[in-house]
Design a protein around this motif. Structure first.
Motif, PDB file in Angstrom:
ATOM      1  N   ILE A 198      27.486  35.826  20.213  1.00 40.75           N
ATOM      2  CA  ILE A 198      28.349  35.529  19.070  1.00 40.75           C
ATOM      3  C   ILE A 198      29.239  34.351  19.467  1.00 40.75           C
ATOM      4  O   ILE A 198      29.814  34.346  20.551  1.00 40.75           O
ATOM      5  CB  ILE A 198      29.208  36.745  18.687  1.00 40.75           C
ATOM      6  N   TYR A 199      29.329  33.347  18.596  1.00 39.70           N
ATOM      7  CA  TYR A 199      30.083  32.134  18.915  1.00 39.70           C
ATOM      8  C   TYR A 199      31.457  32.178  18.265  1.00 39.70           C
ATOM      9  O   TYR A 199      31.592  32.512  17.085  1.00 39.70           O
ATOM     10  CB  TYR A 199      29.312  30.895  18.459  1.00 39.70           C
ATOM     11  N   SER A 200      32.469  31.847  19.042  1.00 38.99           N
ATOM     12  CA  SER A 200      33.833  31.848  18.513  1.00 38.99           C
ATOM     13  C   SER A 200      34.002  30.745  17.479  1.00 38.99           C
ATOM     14  O   SER A 200      33.284  29.736  17.479  1.00 38.99           O
ATOM     15  CB  SER A 200      34.847  31.677  19.647  1.00 38.99           C
ATOM     16  N   SER A 201      34.962  30.934  16.583  1.00 35.34           N
ATOM     17  CA  SER A 201      35.136  30.037  15.447  1.00 35.34           C
ATOM     18  C   SER A 201      36.186  28.964  15.729  1.00 35.34           C
ATOM     19  O   SER A 201      36.997  29.073  16.643  1.00 35.34           O
ATOM     20  CB  SER A 201      35.536  30.840  14.208  1.00 35.34           C
ATOM     21  N   TYR A 230      32.960  39.637  13.238  1.00 37.10           N
ATOM     22  CA  TYR A 230      32.479  40.519  14.304  1.00 37.10           C
ATOM     23  C   TYR A 230      33.639  40.901  15.222  1.00 37.10           C
ATOM     24  O   TYR A 230      34.542  40.094  15.480  1.00 37.10           O
ATOM     25  CB  TYR A 230      31.365  39.839  15.101  1.00 37.10           C
ATOM     26  N   LEU A 242      21.912  36.748  16.868  1.00 39.75           N
ATOM     27  CA  LEU A 242      21.860  38.203  16.811  1.00 39.75           C
ATOM     28  C   LEU A 242      20.560  38.650  16.151  1.00 39.75           C
ATOM     29  O   LEU A 242      20.072  38.020  15.208  1.00 39.75           O
ATOM     30  CB  LEU A 242      23.039  38.752  16.001  1.00 39.75           C
ATOM     31  N   ASN A 278      22.667  40.974  12.617  1.00 42.00           N
ATOM     32  CA  ASN A 278      23.015  39.683  12.012  1.00 42.00           C
ATOM     33  C   ASN A 278      23.419  39.831  10.549  1.00 42.00           C
ATOM     34  O   ASN A 278      23.656  38.836   9.865  1.00 42.00           O
ATOM     35  CB  ASN A 278      21.834  38.717  12.139  1.00 42.00           C
ATOM     36  N   SER A 295      25.828  29.056  14.544  1.00 40.12           N
ATOM     37  CA  SER A 295      25.220  30.299  14.064  1.00 40.12           C
ATOM     38  C   SER A 295      25.083  31.276  15.215  1.00 40.12           C
ATOM     39  O   SER A 295      24.685  30.902  16.331  1.00 40.12           O
ATOM     40  CB  SER A 295      23.839  30.010  13.460  1.00 40.12           C
ATOM     41  N   ASN A 296      25.411  32.531  14.952  1.00 40.09           N
ATOM     42  CA  ASN A 296      25.268  33.558  15.978  1.00 40.09           C
ATOM     43  C   ASN A 296      23.803  33.821  16.275  1.00 40.09           C
ATOM     44  O   ASN A 296      22.925  33.619  15.423  1.00 40.09           O
ATOM     45  CB  ASN A 296      25.942  34.859  15.510  1.00 40.09           C
ATOM     46  N   THR A 322      34.023  40.988  18.262  1.00 39.53           N
ATOM     47  CA  THR A 322      34.323  40.213  19.461  1.00 39.53           C
ATOM     48  C   THR A 322      35.677  39.528  19.293  1.00 39.53           C
ATOM     49  O   THR A 322      36.346  39.209  20.277  1.00 39.53           O
ATOM     50  CB  THR A 322      33.236  39.147  19.723  1.00 39.53           C
ATOM     51  N   THR A 346      26.981  39.685  24.088  1.00 40.06           N
ATOM     52  CA  THR A 346      27.109  41.102  23.759  1.00 40.06           C
ATOM     53  C   THR A 346      25.742  41.762  23.950  1.00 40.06           C
ATOM     54  O   THR A 346      24.725  41.059  24.057  1.00 40.06           O
ATOM     55  CB  THR A 346      27.564  41.312  22.301  1.00 40.06           C
ATOM     56  N   ARG A 397      26.223  41.136   7.911  1.00 39.58           N
ATOM     57  CA  ARG A 397      27.662  41.412   7.954  1.00 39.58           C
ATOM     58  C   ARG A 397      28.012  42.812   7.442  1.00 39.58           C
ATOM     59  O   ARG A 397      29.053  43.351   7.801  1.00 39.58           O
ATOM     60  CB  ARG A 397      28.412  40.366   7.128  1.00 39.58           C
TER      61      ARG A 397
END
Length: 453
Positions: A84-87, A121, A159, A164, A156-157, A123, A79, A166
């Motif tokens: 950002i990492y998917s869960s 996030y 950002l 970073n 961990s993202n 995304t 981004t 929330r």
């Protein structure tokens, strides 16, 4: 004048009030955990329906890292604010959603809040998923809770501050998240409404095909006007489409179902993942999507029809272009491309007639450069288009010369600018992509993000 003590007291009250308001906006309660339900406790028909819905939503490709296990997360989503990492959405009880009750899953889909109360996030496109019905959320939950559990802690993202934090996401939601399920248009058919529900909901087509503002939200006034994703350009899929031939419902259905159409070309990059998933869902859903999107394209104008007729005439009798004949790109085209692309054989046994290529009429040459570098790999067990990649046999200068020639010969659009830099960037992305391995998606095909079908 007010006394300093009164001013200080008022400021303190305002500060406390602001803190309370901020807490009220950002805080969400945790939802109690459950014991992971047994897979056999879910109705097989509901699981099957959830599987189809997950394929329409392209869930596996976003929640599966290259070389990783399906739905275990870890895919980096770039981004403008960082990665950002998917869960992990497998039913692992410790690192996935195994202890999530259905209510927690539905809250994540509708409001972008996880079981623990953390804002997600965007995304994760809950700004589209808010349209999904309770029944479809239930089917998705059943499907995911019956997948193999994979232990894969979230990454961990990456950002920068303040992105970073929330609470920033809570502010973003106040500005851009509109809740509410899809409301059918009584003036349209049931099939049209089904397509609109899927496109605006689970399929979240606008997430890629709509430009975004400085805060990363879709520009609602420019819906489906084209966007950028994974170093590809997602074409405009409305009246601004630059496709040389207008889309029909039948052509779009074939493209979405098969991954190619003889009048428009082959799905590439992230779109190839979408069509791979749509190949396995009910045809009626794909037909509904095609019908709805054809209405978004709208009927072609007279100028568009004139352009279409001119394009078809040029296919039959290509114009002579002496100014391009002696360019380096012409020689490269004759040696590397013409054998397939100047053939009379139809797709998928030959290359598309390049006068029909949307990539060559696009605003910039990113997609065309990616295709030339990577090629098109065949789909195992199917009759599908194929094209060799030229990353190892052409220099950046040669690819740039070829792109300039293709644009000048096969498109009515003005010449591109910055071709050389775009080719260099595309090659760097291709090199990075090739360092990662592919992973199976839910349809059993190979999904390779960003550079291969």
């Amino acid at each position: 004048m007010p006394k300093p003590g009164i001013i200080g007291g008022a400021a303190l009250v305002a500060l406390i009030g602001g803190a309370i308001a901020a807490f009220a906006v950002t805080w969400r309660p945790a939802i109690e955990t459950i014991e992971p339900p047994a897979p056999q406790s879910f109705d097989p028909a509901l699981v099957k329906r959830g599987r189809d819905l997950a394929a329409i939503g392209n869930c596996s490709d976003c929640h599966t890292a290259p070389g990783g296990k399906s739905f275990a997360g870890g895919l980096a989503v770039p981004t403008p604010f960082g990665a950002i990492y998917s869960s992990n959405i497998t039913p692992d009880p410790d690192t996935g959603i195994g202890r999530w009750p259905e209510a927690a899953f539905q809250r994540a889909m509708r409001s972008g809040v996880d079981r623990a109360g953390h804002h997600l996030y965007p995304t994760f496109p809950y700004d589209h998923f808010t349209n999904v019905t309770d029944g479809d959320d239930r089917a998705l939950y059943a499907f995911l809770m019956t997948r193999p559990a994979v232990r894969a802690p979230d990454r961990s993202n990456d950002l920068s501050f303040p992105f970073n934090q929330r609470f920033v996401v809570a502010g973003w939601k106040l500005l851009f998240l509109k809740k509410g399920a899809y409301k059918a248009d009584s003036t349209q058919s049931a099939e049209w409404n089904r397509g609109a529900y899927l496109v605006d909901g689970l399929a979240h087509c606008g997430a890629c095909h709509t430009p975004r503002n400085a805060l990363g939200a879709e520009k609602v006034t420019a819906s489906f006007s084209g966007g950028d994703v994974d170093n590809w350009h997602a074409y405009a899929i409305n009246a601004q489409s630059r496709s040389p031939l207008p889309w029909t419902t039948d052509a779009l259905f074939h493209y979405l179902r098969q991954g190619w159409d003889s009048d428009h070309g082959v799905a590439r990059g992230p779109m190839a993942e979408v069509t791979a998933n749509l190949a396995s869902v009910p045809e009626s859903d794909v037909r509904a999507i095609a019908l709805y999107m054809t209405s978004v394209f709208g009927p072609p104008t007279q100028d568009r029809l004139n352009q279409t007729n001119a394009t078809r005439a040029e296919i039959k009798s290509p114009p002579v272009q002496p100014a391009l004949a002696d360019t380096p790109g012409a020689s490269i085209y004759a040696a590397a491309c013409a054998t397939c692309h100047a053939s009379d054989r139809p797709l998928p046994y030959s290359g598309i007639n390049l006068r029909l290529s949307t990539a060559l009429s696009a605003p910039d040459p990113r997609n065309a450069a990616n295709i030339i570098l990577s090629g098109i790999r065949p789909v195992g067990g199917e009759r599908s288009p194929i094209m060799p990649g030229f990353a190892n046999s052409m220099t950046d200068d040669q690819i740039s010369a070829l792109l300039n020639y293709l644009r000048g010969r096969f498109s009515s659009q003005p010449a591109w600018t910055g071709v050389e830099q775009i080719v260099r960037d595309a090659r760097q992305t291709e090199t990075v992509s090739l360092r990662t391995s592919s992973s199976p998606d839910t349809a059993g095909r190979t999904s390779e993000r960003g550079h291969q079908p």
